[in-house]
Motif scaffolding. Structure first.
Motif, PDB file in Angstrom:
ATOM      1  N   VAL A 291       6.630  83.095   2.759  1.00  0.00           N
ATOM      2  CA  VAL A 291       7.916  83.422   2.149  1.00  0.00           C
ATOM      3  C   VAL A 291       9.028  82.664   2.865  1.00  0.00           C
ATOM      4  O   VAL A 291       9.073  82.632   4.101  1.00  0.00           O
ATOM      5  CB  VAL A 291       8.169  84.947   2.242  1.00  0.00           C
ATOM      6  N   ALA A 292       9.930  82.067   2.094  1.00  0.00           N
ATOM      7  CA  ALA A 292      11.067  81.337   2.664  1.00  0.00           C
ATOM      8  C   ALA A 292      12.157  82.322   3.074  1.00  0.00           C
ATOM      9  O   ALA A 292      12.502  83.228   2.318  1.00  0.00           O
ATOM     10  CB  ALA A 292      11.612  80.348   1.651  1.00  0.00           C
ATOM     11  N   LEU A 293      12.705  82.118   4.268  1.00  0.00           N
ATOM     12  CA  LEU A 293      13.768  82.983   4.776  1.00  0.00           C
ATOM     13  C   LEU A 293      15.145  82.343   4.670  1.00  0.00           C
ATOM     14  O   LEU A 293      16.133  82.939   5.085  1.00  0.00           O
ATOM     15  CB  LEU A 293      13.493  83.341   6.242  1.00  0.00           C
ATOM     16  N   GLU A 294      15.208  81.121   4.152  1.00  0.00           N
ATOM     17  CA  GLU A 294      16.498  80.469   3.954  1.00  0.00           C
ATOM     18  C   GLU A 294      16.422  79.558   2.736  1.00  0.00           C
ATOM     19  O   GLU A 294      15.345  79.189   2.288  1.00  0.00           O
ATOM     20  CB  GLU A 294      16.926  79.688   5.196  1.00  0.00           C
ATOM     21  N   LYS A 295      17.591  79.229   2.213  1.00  0.00           N
ATOM     22  CA  LYS A 295      17.663  78.331   1.067  1.00  0.00           C
ATOM     23  C   LYS A 295      17.511  76.893   1.546  1.00  0.00           C
ATOM     24  O   LYS A 295      17.896  76.560   2.663  1.00  0.00           O
ATOM     25  CB  LYS A 295      19.002  78.483   0.356  1.00  0.00           C
TER      26      LYS A 295
ATOM     27  N   ALA B 250       3.103  76.643   7.913  1.00  0.00           N
ATOM     28  CA  ALA B 250       4.545  76.896   8.002  1.00  0.00           C
ATOM     29  C   ALA B 250       5.230  75.884   8.908  1.00  0.00           C
ATOM     30  O   ALA B 250       6.416  75.588   8.730  1.00  0.00           O
ATOM     31  CB  ALA B 250       4.799  78.312   8.502  1.00  0.00           C
ATOM     32  N   SER B 251       4.488  75.324   9.861  1.00  0.00           N
ATOM     33  CA  SER B 251       5.085  74.326  10.746  1.00  0.00           C
ATOM     34  C   SER B 251       5.374  73.018  10.014  1.00  0.00           C
ATOM     35  O   SER B 251       6.155  72.203  10.494  1.00  0.00           O
ATOM     36  CB  SER B 251       4.168  74.062  11.935  1.00  0.00           C
ATOM     37  N   LYS B 252       4.753  72.802   8.880  1.00  0.00           N
ATOM     38  CA  LYS B 252       4.985  71.588   8.095  1.00  0.00           C
ATOM     39  C   LYS B 252       6.163  71.734   7.133  1.00  0.00           C
ATOM     40  O   LYS B 252       6.595  70.756   6.530  1.00  0.00           O
ATOM     41  CB  LYS B 252       3.735  71.237   7.273  1.00  0.00           C
TER      42      LYS B 252
ATOM     43  N   LYS C 267       8.224  83.249   6.792  1.00  0.00           N
ATOM     44  CA  LYS C 267       7.471  84.364   7.360  1.00  0.00           C
ATOM     45  C   LYS C 267       6.222  84.560   6.516  1.00  0.00           C
ATOM     46  O   LYS C 267       6.132  84.073   5.388  1.00  0.00           O
ATOM     47  CB  LYS C 267       8.306  85.642   7.401  1.00  0.00           C
ATOM     48  N   ILE C 268       5.270  85.280   7.087  1.00  0.00           N
ATOM     49  CA  ILE C 268       4.013  85.542   6.392  1.00  0.00           C
ATOM     50  C   ILE C 268       3.953  87.029   6.072  1.00  0.00           C
ATOM     51  O   ILE C 268       4.017  87.864   6.974  1.00  0.00           O
ATOM     52  CB  ILE C 268       2.813  85.125   7.258  1.00  0.00           C
ATOM     53  N   ASP C 269       3.871  87.349   4.796  1.00  0.00           N
ATOM     54  CA  ASP C 269       3.706  88.735   4.360  1.00  0.00           C
ATOM     55  C   ASP C 269       2.242  88.965   4.027  1.00  0.00           C
ATOM     56  O   ASP C 269       1.620  88.143   3.341  1.00  0.00           O
ATOM     57  CB  ASP C 269       4.552  89.027   3.117  1.00  0.00           C
TER      58      ASP C 269
END
Length: 176
Positions: A50-54, A155-157, A163-165
């Motif tokens: 999940v993206a936490l920012e635009k 997520a590092s890429k 975040k991971i749900d």
């Protein structure tokens, strides 16, 4: 000419530039497969990146994240039949670059900011809402930690905070 770093294209302003029928020379996105593994399997958990920012995710970053997650899941679970991996975002937005010369005497050969609209160099997926889901993996209970580590690596890429749900998939009630 080499690619610019992802930070050059991470943030956006203005409307998306997507009308490919009017844009000559748009390169194809590197990411071609969006659904991998056994999507019809019976799984216990669903992991969501999940993206936490635009922001924007370039097509090569999406492909790098997909390849890394797929390789780790396939190698550690033993087969691609033990999981389902789905990339939900598609790179629609066309990225432009006004290429500048960087050598001695370039100021005599180049127009600077005159006619600086730029040429298409790639595509990007736009994340316009906080909480947008980028990728989904469905796994059984015994492969949950493997999938979590694969998503942490993927997520590092991605150039945005993520975040991971982990969501348990409800079992269907057996009707008799």
């Amino acid at each position: 000419m080499p690619l610019r770093p992802g930070r050059c294209y991470r943030h956006f302003s203005g409307p998306a530039y997507t009308r490919k029928e009017y844009i000559p020379g748009v390169p194809m996105p590197k990411i071609t497969k969006f659904t991998m593994g056994n999507v019809n399997g019976n799984y216990d958990y669903e992991l969501r990146l999940v993206a936490l920012e635009k922001g924007q995710i370039r097509h090569n970053a999406l492909e790098a994240a997909r390849v890394l997650a797929l390789k780790q899941l396939t190698n550690k679970t033993g087969s691609d039949q033990n999981f389902a991996l789905i990339v939900l975002k598609y790179p629609h937005h066309v990225i432009r670059e006004n290429k500048m010369m960087a050598f001695a005497g370039a100021d005599r050969l180049q127009d600077g900011m005159r006619l600086s609209f730029g040429k298409p160099i790639g595509t990007a997926a736009r994340i316009e809402r906080l909480g947008d889901i980028i990728m989904i993996a469905k796994v059984k209970k015994e492969h949950l930690e493997i999938a979590k580590k694969a998503f942490e690596a993927a997520a590092s890429k991605i150039p945005l905070k993520t975040k991971i749900d982990i969501v348990p998939i409800p079992k269907e009630a057996v009707v008799q």
